[in-house]
Design an enzyme around this catalytic site. Structure first.
Site, PDB file in Angstrom:
ATOM      1  N   GLY A 255      14.408  12.028   0.243  1.00  0.00           N
ATOM      2  CA  GLY A 255      13.033  12.090   0.712  1.00  0.00           C
ATOM      3  C   GLY A 255      12.420  13.475   0.744  1.00  0.00           C
ATOM      4  N   PRO A 291      18.894  13.633  -2.699  1.00  0.00           N
ATOM      5  CG  PRO A 291      19.225  15.783  -3.527  1.00  0.00           C
ATOM      6  CD  PRO A 291      19.904  14.703  -2.719  1.00  0.00           C
ATOM      7  N   GLY A 292      16.104  13.020  -4.813  1.00  0.00           N
ATOM      8  CA  GLY A 292      15.704  12.503  -6.115  1.00  0.00           C
ATOM      9  C   GLY A 292      14.443  13.194  -6.589  1.00  0.00           C
ATOM     10  NE  ARG A 293       8.801  11.965  -3.806  1.00  0.00           N
ATOM     11  CZ  ARG A 293       8.089  10.945  -4.278  1.00  0.00           C
ATOM     12  NH1 ARG A 293       7.204  11.158  -5.223  1.00  0.00           N
ATOM     13  NH2 ARG A 293       8.262   9.735  -3.794  1.00  0.00           N
ATOM     14  NE  ARG A 329       4.649   8.935  -7.354  1.00  0.00           N
ATOM     15  CZ  ARG A 329       3.879   9.796  -6.723  1.00  0.00           C
ATOM     16  NH1 ARG A 329       3.006  10.545  -7.400  1.00  0.00           N
ATOM     17  NH2 ARG A 329       3.958   9.927  -5.416  1.00  0.00           N
ATOM     18  CE1 TYR A 333       4.406   3.394  -3.703  1.00  0.00           C
ATOM     19  CE2 TYR A 333       4.723   4.795  -5.627  1.00  0.00           C
ATOM     20  CZ  TYR A 333       5.174   3.804  -4.777  1.00  0.00           C
ATOM     21  OH  TYR A 333       6.401   3.237  -4.992  1.00  0.00           O
ATOM     22  CB  CYS A 361      -8.012  -5.411 -18.875  1.00  0.00           C
ATOM     23  SG  CYS A 361      -9.510  -6.362 -18.581  1.00  0.00           S
ATOM     24  CD  GLU A 362      -5.320  -5.203 -13.445  1.00  0.00           C
ATOM     25  OE1 GLU A 362      -6.004  -5.199 -12.407  1.00  0.00           O
ATOM     26  OE2 GLU A 362      -4.586  -6.139 -13.788  1.00  0.00           O
ATOM     27  CE1 TYR A 390      11.834   6.931  -7.341  1.00  0.00           C
ATOM     28  CE2 TYR A 390      10.821   8.945  -6.532  1.00  0.00           C
ATOM     29  CZ  TYR A 390      11.863   8.030  -6.511  1.00  0.00           C
ATOM     30  OH  TYR A 390      12.925   8.230  -5.673  1.00  0.00           O
TER      31      TYR A 390
END
EC number: 4.1.1.20
Length: 428
Positions: A255, A291-293, A329, A333, A361-362, A390
């Site tokens: 995180g 840790p990733g991000r 993202r 988010y 088409c959104e 991500y």
């Protein structure tokens, strides 16, 4: 760590060398303006757009910075952030283990050369086929650890004859993170409720090698409010660890956030490390983190070309060839990503409120709305920053759009661009 694979290189420097470098030699965060516009333009000309460009040396530098801040911790990269084989190899060469959220991620980690005992499978309501596969690989000699978040999962492992290393995931009732959808610490989906943790440990210990306690507050922890909540989370985890005792390690998840806006300061990683050690002081167990991000976010950009420019009331719309299928993202988010024009004359253009919109088409398929940017022209090359975490991982083929290619900053193809034929390859 396994060291029998050839180190990945990027830009002429080995990733292993980058990982051994002094973290003070590289900035704590790589801003979009720090990327070489000419180099990115050359890569886009060669490989077309939309296109991910990944700096593997930056991945190694971020790993080195984490190792310097947490010299005695067991660091395990959260594979779900970016599963590219070259990224996994760079992380492995930097000395981190692998935390995997699915059997597919476990397989990727093993194939990338991680030793089994450096791999954690963090099972969240695991499907039958995932448990079958992971237990089979364990039986074949991969001495991995399975993190369980429910007593049911222990029963399912017993049924499969698994008696190896187990870590119990607790739900401490406190979450933190950049968006409500990624605050896991208080969501009932994740982990054993705090009041049942001791009971589950007691049930597990006769049948498994119970080695750790795990908890995870959420993703993208960055601001003061997040850090305050994270401290409360750590205090509760410390209490739970003290109650169950006899632990090899206490895993407080990942995180660790990065600033996505240019005016946001990076986390003081040393201060975060000191706060974690302070809250866990007195526990007779090793600290583990996932840790990733932090490892990969600022190590990649997404390149896209403007194909349509049209006026609208109070703004210009720049239609581009990347969309929410390439970078989800912002739509999912409401996430902010810096956008930069890579055109040489962009600094001389007037700015205007620009909405950068994709071809899906959104109405949610926009990367920004009314953001001050140089007035766009058809054919302009734009870059979106901080997409290494991500970004590609959440790409999809919605609207039957093939997923983009991923190229290293040195120009090596890491992931091929999907073709239209690929979209129907599995259909019968």
């Amino acid at each position: 760590m396994s060291d029998d694979a050839t180190p990945v290189t990027d830009g002429g420097e080995s990733v292993a060398d980058a990982a051994d470098a002094d973290p003070e030699d590289s900035p704590a965060i790589r801003r979009l303006a720090d990327w070489d516009a000419d180099r990115l333009s050359d890569i886009a000309d060669e490989h077309d757009t939309p296109l991910y460009v990944t700096d593997l040396d930056r991945v190694a530098e971020n790993c080195a910075r984490l190792r310097a801040a947490f010299p005695d911790a067991d660091l395990r990269y959260a594979v779900k952030a970016n599963t590219a084989r070259a990224v996994l190899e760079a992380v492995r060469d930097a000395g981190l283990g692998a935390e995997c959220a699915s059997a597919g991620e476990v397989r990727r980690a093993l194939d990338a050369g991680f030793d089994g005992d450096d791999v954690d499978y963090t099972a969240v309501n695991p499907p039958e086929r995932d448990l079958d596969a992971v237990v089979e690989w364990w039986e074949d000699g991969a001495d991995l650890t399975i993190t369980v978040g429910a007593a049911d999962t222990l029963d399912r492992l017993r049924e499969r004859g698994y008696d190896g290393r187990v870590c119990v995931r607790a739900n401490p009732g406190v979450g933190a993170g950049h968006h409500e959808k990624v605050r896991t610490g208080g969501a009932a989906k994740f982990g054993v409720p705090a009041e049942r943790v001791a009971e589950v440990f007691a049930s597990a210990r006769p049948d498994f090698d119970v080695v750790g306690l795990h908890a995870h507050a959420g993703s993208g922890i960055h601001g003061d409010e997040d850090l305050a909540a994270h401290r409360e989370f750590l205090a509760r985890v410390a209490d739970l660890a003290g109650d169950v005792g006899d632990l090899e390690y206490v895993n407080v998840g990942g995180g660790i956030g990065v600033p996505y806006r240019d005016d946001e300061e990076p986390l003081d990683l040393d201060a975060v490390a000191a706060a974690i050690r302070e809250e866990l002081d007195g526990l007779d167990a090793r600290l583990a983190l996932e840790p990733g991000r932090y490892v990969v976010a600022d190590a990649a950009v997404l390149l896209t070309r403007v194909n349509t420019v049209k006026g609208a009331p109070n703004e210009l719309v720049a239609g581009v060839d990347a969309g929410m299928t390439d970078l989800l993202r912002p739509a999912m988010y409401d996430a902010f990503h810096e956008i930069r024009s890579l055109e040489p004359d962009s600094v001389d253009r007037e700015e205007a409120p620009v909405t950068v919109a994709g071809p899906i088409c959104e109405s949610g398929d926009t990367f920004c709305e009314g953001r001050p940017l140089p007035v766009p022209e058809r054919g302009d090359l734009l870059a979106l920053g901080n997409v290494g975490a991500y970004g590609y991982e959440m790409a999809s083929t919605y609207n039957s759009r093939p997923r983009p290619a991923d190229v290293s900053l040195a120009g090596e193809l890491l992931r091929e661009r999907e073709s239209l034929a690929d979209l129907t390859r599995l259909e019968r």
